[in-house]
Design a protein around this motif. Sequence first.
Motif, PDB file in Angstrom:
ATOM      1  N   GLN A  43      63.729  79.158 -33.245  1.00 14.80           N
ATOM      2  CA  GLN A  43      63.978  77.728 -33.109  1.00 14.80           C
ATOM      3  C   GLN A  43      63.371  76.936 -34.265  1.00 14.80           C
ATOM      4  O   GLN A  43      63.977  75.975 -34.749  1.00 14.80           O
ATOM      5  CB  GLN A  43      63.410  77.209 -31.781  1.00 14.80           C
ATOM      6  CG  GLN A  43      64.086  77.775 -30.564  1.00 14.80           C
ATOM      7  CD  GLN A  43      65.557  77.420 -30.489  1.00 14.80           C
ATOM      8  OE1 GLN A  43      65.970  76.346 -30.869  1.00 14.80           O
ATOM      9  NE2 GLN A  43      66.344  78.356 -30.005  1.00 14.80           N
ATOM     10  N   ILE A  47      65.153  74.124 -37.696  1.00 12.17           N
ATOM     11  CA  ILE A  47      64.798  72.723 -37.895  1.00 12.17           C
ATOM     12  C   ILE A  47      64.967  72.344 -39.363  1.00 12.17           C
ATOM     13  O   ILE A  47      64.492  73.037 -40.254  1.00 12.17           O
ATOM     14  CB  ILE A  47      63.354  72.456 -37.447  1.00 12.17           C
ATOM     15  CG1 ILE A  47      63.225  72.666 -35.957  1.00 12.17           C
ATOM     16  CG2 ILE A  47      62.905  71.056 -37.843  1.00 12.17           C
ATOM     17  CD1 ILE A  47      61.815  72.552 -35.434  1.00 12.17           C
ATOM     18  N   PHE A  49      63.960  69.224 -41.712  1.00 13.99           N
ATOM     19  CA  PHE A  49      63.073  68.073 -41.670  1.00 13.99           C
ATOM     20  C   PHE A  49      63.210  67.262 -42.943  1.00 13.99           C
ATOM     21  O   PHE A  49      63.086  67.789 -44.041  1.00 13.99           O
ATOM     22  CB  PHE A  49      61.628  68.537 -41.510  1.00 13.99           C
ATOM     23  CG  PHE A  49      60.628  67.417 -41.515  1.00 13.99           C
ATOM     24  CD1 PHE A  49      60.498  66.591 -40.425  1.00 13.99           C
ATOM     25  CD2 PHE A  49      59.825  67.205 -42.616  1.00 13.99           C
ATOM     26  CE1 PHE A  49      59.581  65.570 -40.425  1.00 13.99           C
ATOM     27  CE2 PHE A  49      58.913  66.185 -42.627  1.00 13.99           C
ATOM     28  CZ  PHE A  49      58.777  65.361 -41.530  1.00 13.99           C
TER      29      PHE A  49
END
Length: 84
Positions: A43, A47, A49
């Motif tokens: 997970q 991401i 960012f």
Amino acid sequence: MTHLLPFAAEVDEDKVTPGVLGFIVFAVMALAVWALMKSMNKQMGRIEFKEAPDPEQTPAATKETASGAANGAARGSAKGSAQD
């Protein structure tokens, strides 16, 4: 069953051990932690960012920083072409 009687005589009543059930519980908990860590890493890899600009920074300071960076880049390219 009678061949286990000599071992039963040696059991200390004051000694407590986790036994097979304790090992099974510990092994299941270790597998659960391993699976959770693997899932978390998967997970975290998904991401993307992007850092937001600092809201406390004034627009004038942002322009000065951007123009300073542009001037520095222009000077760097001028130095590079002078050395060629």
